[in-house]
Enzyme design. Structure first.
Site, PDB file in Angstrom:
ATOM      1  N   GLY A   1      13.633   8.006  38.866  1.00 50.90           N
ATOM      2  CA  GLY A   1      12.408   7.354  39.315  1.00 50.90           C
ATOM      3  C   GLY A   1      11.325   8.305  39.768  1.00 50.90           C
TER       4      GLY A   1
ATOM      5  CB  CYS B   1      11.533 -18.506  19.084  1.00 53.53           C
ATOM      6  SG  CYS B   1      10.965 -17.776  17.540  1.00 53.53           S
TER       7      CYS B   1
ATOM      8  CB  CYS C   1      14.777 -17.624  15.539  1.00 53.50           C
ATOM      9  SG  CYS C   1      14.603 -17.066  17.243  1.00 53.50           S
TER      10      CYS C   1
ATOM     11  CB  CYS D   1      11.100 -13.712  18.905  1.00 48.45           C
ATOM     12  SG  CYS D   1      12.379 -14.911  19.258  1.00 48.45           S
TER      13      CYS D   1
ATOM     14  CB  CYS E   1      12.602 -13.307  15.674  1.00 43.62           C
ATOM     15  SG  CYS E   1      12.048 -14.974  15.325  1.00 43.62           S
TER      16      CYS E   1
END
Lengths: 203, 360, 292
Positions: free
Chosen positions: C31, C240, C243, C265, C271
């Protein structure tokens, strides 16, 4: 410089071999305690293939190198000079490289753990505003195995075991996080890492 | 039926082919040569060399041709090429007092040893379009005196003899290099000068102008402005001495600035410094004003909050390659982030409307 | 310019070593933003030069590279970066998330869980999470040093008092292992939970801002929040349309000038894999019926 004595211990195809060696070192640092094989080159004695490969992969003319104890031989110095071009420094110089300016504070300390042990106080551990300007140790051990001290922290799923030569010094190193040094332990062709972020418990 | 847009690769190839065709323009008109750009658009070439940080007029001419005259794009091409070049070493500091000067003016003294030389300048021309050039007229024949071989001492050195200007002691400390190390603040004068020498001419100009209008005013006189060629020498360890490896054209500007004195220094003049590749005097003057303004801390002056005094502000924003890249990246797709904002705004609106209805 | 004239993966060895050292320190201090001497790349700053340099320093010839932008493999900048590495590193490329050993991304984390053999490289525009609260690097560096993150909490709290919720929807700040506040790059906050405890190595490169940072696998990454206002993911409240997936991040597509919309998606590989496996959304058609 006696070239034929030292020219053997380099990468044959530097861009590719250095890339593969770095991936091994990066995986080691990202997964403390995990042991991998690292032996792209054959450095001069007493450096192990893993230690030599690590140093050749990471050090260059901008990073001072300290060869500790038995590792500080003329052949080792020549090898560093010829293949790496890094300035070789003494323990007394170590701290002074941690400050502002060139080089950016990163030094590599190489040798047997037993030889490095006495110089830990002198190693740069970074500054509170730049903790990255700290030493990386490449410490040779007689053996490395996934047994012994218990490791936990970033990079470790649950608990990892690593045959550390001692524990207290690494607990202290972790306690001052984000300051600290980071270690690659090497033995023969094997390497494992212990960054400052790892919490260590005696077995 | 909806099919997601495909064929990014073909679109890119086609766009680039079209651009190449546009670059050439009308093929019934002769193609411009690199030599023509180098010789006849020399000041554009100079700017590309200066901000590209690479003294190579032929490469700069190529970059200008490739970029269709977009100088920032040309500078970008040069920078990207420059980073791939191996570094053999560093030259010795160039001695601008030994410059073969083509132009040298001082605003502080009417006459001075070495004389004032106007040189090939736009100054004092009336900015009237010259339609003779449109007719592709022949260049006038002029007699040019060769540059003097004598050293030309700096104007500030005359002032220095009387202790009227701050002394600048030579230093053997190796300057830092922002192309090899991450920039860190406070940066110091060496990095500031390097950064400004590569920095965008327009940005440096505007900030220098802001100091003249009172945002961190430094009361600058152009002590001296000189343009000419200097030898570049490099120490060769194997030989044990320095050899001349070439020559670069430079513009150097030293300003003389009023200084009322501080706790430690008596009243005296202070300096601002500008040094740029090629004939780039607007940039060199602007750089020296900005350099002086950025020295407030070292000279014990007050920080009045002027942008030109703010080292982090100047250095973080003067590079036009960084600026143009980041500015233009906002034309890349951002629809994922936009979608998340869209949902947030819709939700906040629904909630606000509901709250309003409840209140009514 | 001839690709053969350049080194493997474009960058010279010294530059790669410098980047590699920064990556290792980044992994050792999760980080924390490690400064690095970013090079001028042959693509503009802001277009992925940080990610490209990190990828170049990591690639090995055996890698299979996937590059996505907005979750999609075929967005123009993803195509351009993929081509760059095909040319300069000669690596194999793929669009299949599961097959890739290294994925460079801009603005998304793939839907499919990553494995321990994968590396995810993020392109980062502004690596400093505190930058928009305090523009000075000298100040923000001090804040990280002293763990003085009060300003960030004040900002988030002001959001709540004004809007009733935290109005940051992407580049949502996180805290790493309880120490450093980190910018996860401009991913939607929907993706934030995937940052934590991932099996893969996650590397972040900011070229123009000269910073590299990292998350080792299995690192604890918490999105900032308050006890009474816990962090929540958000997405368009739809499935979606191609899909039928219920739990993916969606792009909104305007389909006619009457304002009709469909939701698909954003992760194109996810997808199309679902569709190939027989899933059909509201406006989708079975894959087998489409003209190839």
């Amino acid at each position: 410089m006696n070239m034929h004595k030292t020219a053997g211990g380099g990468f044959k195809d530097a861009p590719v071999e250095a890339a593969r060696s770095f991936r091994i070192l990066m995986n080691a640092m990202a997964r403390p305690g995990s042991i991998s094989q690292l032996d792209a080159i054959e450095p001069p004695d007493p450096l192990s293939p893993a230690a030599g490969t690590a140093l050749l992969t990471l050090a260059d003319p901008t990073t001072p190198v300290f060869l500790a104890g038995a590792a500080d031989t003329e052949t080792a110095r020549n090898w560093v000079a010829f293949h790496i071009g890094a300035p070789i420094i003494e323990p007394s110089d170590l701290r002074s490289f941690a400050g502002r300016g060139r080089p950016p504070g990163e030094v590599f300390a190489v040798g047997a753990w037993a030889d490095l042990r006495g110089h830990l106080e002198a190693l740069p551990i970074g500054r509170p505003d730049y903790p990255d300007r700290s030493a990386t140790l490449i410490a040779d051990l007689p053996t490395i195995a996934n047994s012994g001290a218990k490791l936990s922290g970033p990079g470790i799923r649950a608990i990892e075991a690593l045959s550390l030569p001692e524990t207290e010094v690494f607990q202290e190193n972790n306690a001052r996080f984000p300051l600290g040094f980071d270690v690659f332990f090497t033995s023969g062709s094997l390497v494992a890492a212990l960054p400052r972020s790892t919490r260590v418990e005696a077995a | 039926m909806y099919v997601a847009v495909k064929g990014g690769e073909r679109a890119i190839d086609n766009a680039h082919a079209w651009r190449d065709e546009e670059r050439r323009g009308d093929t019934s008109i002769p193609e411009v040569s690199l030599a023509q750009i180098r010789e006849q658009l020399a000041l554009a070439v100079n700017r590309v060399m200066a901000e590209g940080s690479l003294f190579d007029a032929d490469l700069a001419a190529l970059a200008i041709k490739q970029s269709r005259g977009d100088l920032i794009e040309a500078i970008f091409l040069i920078r990207a090429y420059r980073t791939t070049l191996p570094r053999f070493g560093a030259s010795r500091p160039v001695a601008t007092s030994k410059m073969a000067v083509d132009r040298r003016v001082s605003a502080t003294f009417k006459d001075l040893p070495g004389g004032q030389i106007l040189g090939p300048t736009f100054d004092y021309t009336h900015r009237l379009l010259d339609f003779k050039l449109a007719a592709e007229g022949k260049a006038p024949e002029v007699k040019i005196a060769p540059a003097t071989k004598e050293d030309v001492p700096h104007v500030t050195s005359f002032l220095n003899k009387d202790g009227l200007i701050e002394t600048e002691l030579p230093s053997n400390e190796e300057p830092r290099d922002l192309t090899r190390e991450p920039l860190e603040f406070p940066a110091g004068r060496d990095l500031r000068l390097q950064s400004m020498a590569r920095g965008d001419e327009g940005f440096i100009l505007s900030l220098a102008y802001s100091t003249q209008r009172g945002y961190g005013r430094t009361h600058a006189f152009v002590g001296e402005l000189r343009i000419g060629r200097v030898a570049v020498e490099m120490d060769i360890p194997e030989l044990g001495f320095a050899i001349e490896i070439g020559e670069v054209e430079l513009t150097e500007c030293e300003t003389v600035n009023q200084f009322k004195g501080s706790k430690t220094e008596p009243p005296q003049f202070t300096r601002g410094y500008g040094l740029v590749f090629g004939q780039s005097e607007r940039k060199a003057i602007a750089m020296s004003l900005l350099d002086r303004s950025l020295r407030w801390q070292e000279l014990g002056e007050d920080f009045v909050g002027a942008p030109a005094q703010d080292e982090e502000f100047v250095l973080a924003h003067c590079d036009n390659i960084q600026a143009t890249g980041f500015l233009e990246h906002i034309k890349l797709p951002h629809y994922v982030d936009f979608q998340s904002e869209l949902e947030l705004v819709r939700r906040l609106r629904t909630e606000a409307e509901a709250a309003q209805e409840a209140a009514e | 310019m001839n690709a053969q004239a350049y080194n493997f993966a474009y960058l010279d060895e010294q530059t790669k070593r410098m980047i590699r050292r920064a990556i290792l320190k980044g992994l050792a201090i999760p980080g924390y933003q490690v400064p690095f001497a970013s090079r001028e790349m042959p693509m503009p700053y802001g277009w992925g030069t940080g990610g490209v340099q990190v990828t170049a320093a990591c690639l090995v010839p055996e890698d299979k590279l996937k590059v996505i932008d907005q979750g999609a493999d075929d967005t123009t900048n993803a195509v351009s970066i993929r081509k760059f590495f095909e040319k300069t590193a000669g690596v194999e490329v793929t669009e299949a998330t599961g097959e890739a050993s290294l994925i460079q991304t801009r603005h998304r984390i793939p839907e499919q869980d990553l494995s321990k053999d994968q590396i995810l490289v993020y392109q980062v525009p502004i690596p400093e999470p505190l930058r928009f609260l305090e523009p000075r690097e000298t100040e923000t560096r001090k804040m990280h040093e002293l763990e003085e993150y009060g300003l960030m909490h004040v900002k988030l709290y002001e959001d709540i008092s004004r809007h009733g919720e935290i109005s940051t929807s992407y580049a949502y700040p996180v805290k790493v292992e309880g120490r450093y506040i980190m910018d996860p790059s401009p991913i939607p906050k929907f993706d934030n939970p995937k940052l934590s405890d991932s099996s893969a190595i996650q590397l972040f490169g900011a070229g123009r801002e000269q910073r590299i940072y990292a998350l080792p696998p299995y690192t604890d990454v918490q999105s900032l929040d308050f006890e009474d206002y816990p962090f929540e993911v958000s997405k368009a409240p739809h499935d979606c349309d191609l899909c039928g997936a219920k739990d993916t991040y969606l792009d909104e597509v305007i389909t006619d000038d009457a304002g009709s919309r469909m939701y698909v998606c954003s992760d194109t590989d996810f997808c199309s894999t679902r569709r190939q496996n027989g899933h059909v959304g509201r406006l989708g058609t079975p894959v087998s019926s489409e003209v190839a």
